[in-house]
Design a protein around this motif. Structure first.
Motif, PDB file in Angstrom:
ATOM      1  N   GLU A 105       0.843  -1.185   0.000  1.00 25.27           N
ATOM      2  CA  GLU A 105       0.000   0.000   0.000  1.00 25.27           C
ATOM      3  C   GLU A 105       0.890   1.252   0.000  1.00 25.27           C
ATOM      4  OE1 GLU A 105      -3.619   0.511   2.625  1.00 25.27           O
ATOM      5  OE2 GLU A 105      -2.300   1.947   3.609  1.00 25.27           O
ATOM      6  N   THR A 106       0.513   2.212  -0.832  1.00 29.18           N
ATOM      7  CA  THR A 106       1.249   3.477  -0.878  1.00 29.18           C
ATOM      8  C   THR A 106       0.767   4.381   0.244  1.00 29.18           C
ATOM      9  OG1 THR A 106       1.465   3.303  -3.292  1.00 29.18           O
ATOM     10  CG2 THR A 106       1.821   5.474  -2.289  1.00 29.18           C
ATOM     11  N   VAL A 107       1.668   4.688   1.177  1.00 29.66           N
ATOM     12  CA  VAL A 107       1.341   5.570   2.285  1.00 29.66           C
ATOM     13  C   VAL A 107       1.689   7.003   1.895  1.00 29.66           C
ATOM     14  CG1 VAL A 107       1.821   6.140   4.692  1.00 29.66           C
ATOM     15  CG2 VAL A 107       1.716   3.748   3.969  1.00 29.66           C
TER      16      VAL A 107
ATOM     17  N   THR B 216       2.184  10.835   3.294  1.00 29.40           N
ATOM     18  CA  THR B 216       2.437  11.601   4.506  1.00 29.40           C
ATOM     19  C   THR B 216       2.396  13.079   4.169  1.00 29.40           C
ATOM     20  OG1 THR B 216       3.836   9.834   5.394  1.00 29.40           O
ATOM     21  CG2 THR B 216       4.041  12.018   6.392  1.00 29.40           C
TER      22      THR B 216
ATOM     23  N   SER C   9       5.206   6.893  -0.038  1.00 23.75           N
ATOM     24  CA  SER C   9       6.159   5.865   0.387  1.00 23.75           C
ATOM     25  C   SER C   9       6.782   5.141  -0.811  1.00 23.75           C
ATOM     26  CB  SER C   9       5.467   4.858   1.300  1.00 23.75           C
ATOM     27  OG  SER C   9       4.395   4.227   0.614  1.00 23.75           O
TER      28      SER C   9
ATOM     29  N   THR D 284      -5.280   5.654  -1.803  1.00 21.27           N
ATOM     30  CA  THR D 284      -4.997   6.020  -0.424  1.00 21.27           C
ATOM     31  C   THR D 284      -4.992   7.543  -0.304  1.00 21.27           C
ATOM     32  OG1 THR D 284      -2.615   5.840  -0.868  1.00 21.27           O
ATOM     33  CG2 THR D 284      -3.683   3.963   0.205  1.00 21.27           C
TER      34      THR D 284
ATOM     35  N   GLN E 161      -3.115  12.110   5.577  1.00 21.70           N
ATOM     36  CA  GLN E 161      -3.846  12.339   6.822  1.00 21.70           C
ATOM     37  C   GLN E 161      -4.399  13.755   6.935  1.00 21.70           C
ATOM     38  OE1 GLN E 161      -0.624  12.694   6.497  1.00 21.70           O
ATOM     39  NE2 GLN E 161       0.234  14.003   8.102  1.00 21.70           N
TER      40      GLN E 161
END
Lengths: 120, 107
Positions: free
Chosen positions: B1-3, B5, B26, B97, B100
């Motif tokens: 999974e590509t996070v 940030t 990521s 994704t 945040q």
């Protein structure tokens, strides 16, 4: 004018089921892929599921088979059947129109959302 | 999974100032499949930018997106009062994704 209107949210006990609906208008619904995205209270956005124009579905891995997305192009409607609900499923659920043309995409129109609360 | 940030978490600025929001992935986001959304309290997200730099319909030109690979930026050239909100990046090159979020608040 493109409009998406979710309904079907409410309070449900843990382990229960709920079916959300999204009524679409102002565009040719059958020509667009659609998605469900959720947002827990005070938290960020989380993609839930995608459905192609012909009904092919993709789900977030975290759902572990508990949710089912579907559509009725004749009724210009999108659905999300949610089973085995948990407290962590508590969120506002949005339907969103998909763009991008390659299964996953970005979301150019969103409904106003429907709140699902899972609690005893 | 590509996070994804996002930074900073909160940006405190005054109207008229320039806002620079960062989104770091990521892993490389294929074909710059990155979008930005604005969300105000009690409202649904609104699409601002798609394809890393394409401005959505009706979005003022003070909003611009840039970047490729793993580093992307949303710039608001001069903040208007209505721009104070939370901003999310989203990648759609490998599943979907979201970051945040970055809150842009009035200083």
């Amino acid at each position: 004018e493109v409009q998406l209107a979710e309904s079907g949210g409410g309070l449900v006990q843990p382990g229960g089921s709920l079916r959300l609906s999204c009524a679409a208008s102002g565009f040719t619904f059958s020509s667009y892929e659609m998605n469900w995205v959720r947002q827990a209270p005070g938290k960020g956005l989380e993609w839930v599921s995608y459905i192609s124009t012909s009904g092919g579905a993709i789900y977030a891995v975290s759902l572990k088979g508990r949710f089912t997305i579907s559509r009725d192009n004749a009724k210009n409607s999108l659905y999300l059947q949610m089973n085995s609900l948990r407290a962590e499923d508590t969120a506002v659920y949005y339907c969103a129109r998909n763009r991008g043309g390659y299964s996953y995409g970005y979301f150019d129109y969103w409904g106003q959302g429907t709140l699902v609360t899972v609690s005893s | 999974e590509t996070v994804l940030t996002q930074s900073p978490g909160t940006l405190s600025l005054s109207p008229g100032e320039r806002a620079t929001l960062s989104c770091r992935a990521s892993q490389s986001v294929s074909s710059s499949y990155l979008a930005w959304y604005q969300q105000k309290p009690g409202q649904a997200p609104r699409l601002l930018i798609y394809g890393a730099s394409g401005r959505a319909t009706g979005i003022p030109d003070r909003f611009s997106g840039s970047g490729s690979g793993t580093d992307f930026t949303l710039t608001i050239s001069r903040l208007e009062p209505e721009d104070f909100a939370v901003y999310y990046c989203q990648q759609y090159g490998s599943s979907v994704t979201f970051g945040q979020g970055t809150k842009v608040e009035i200083k």
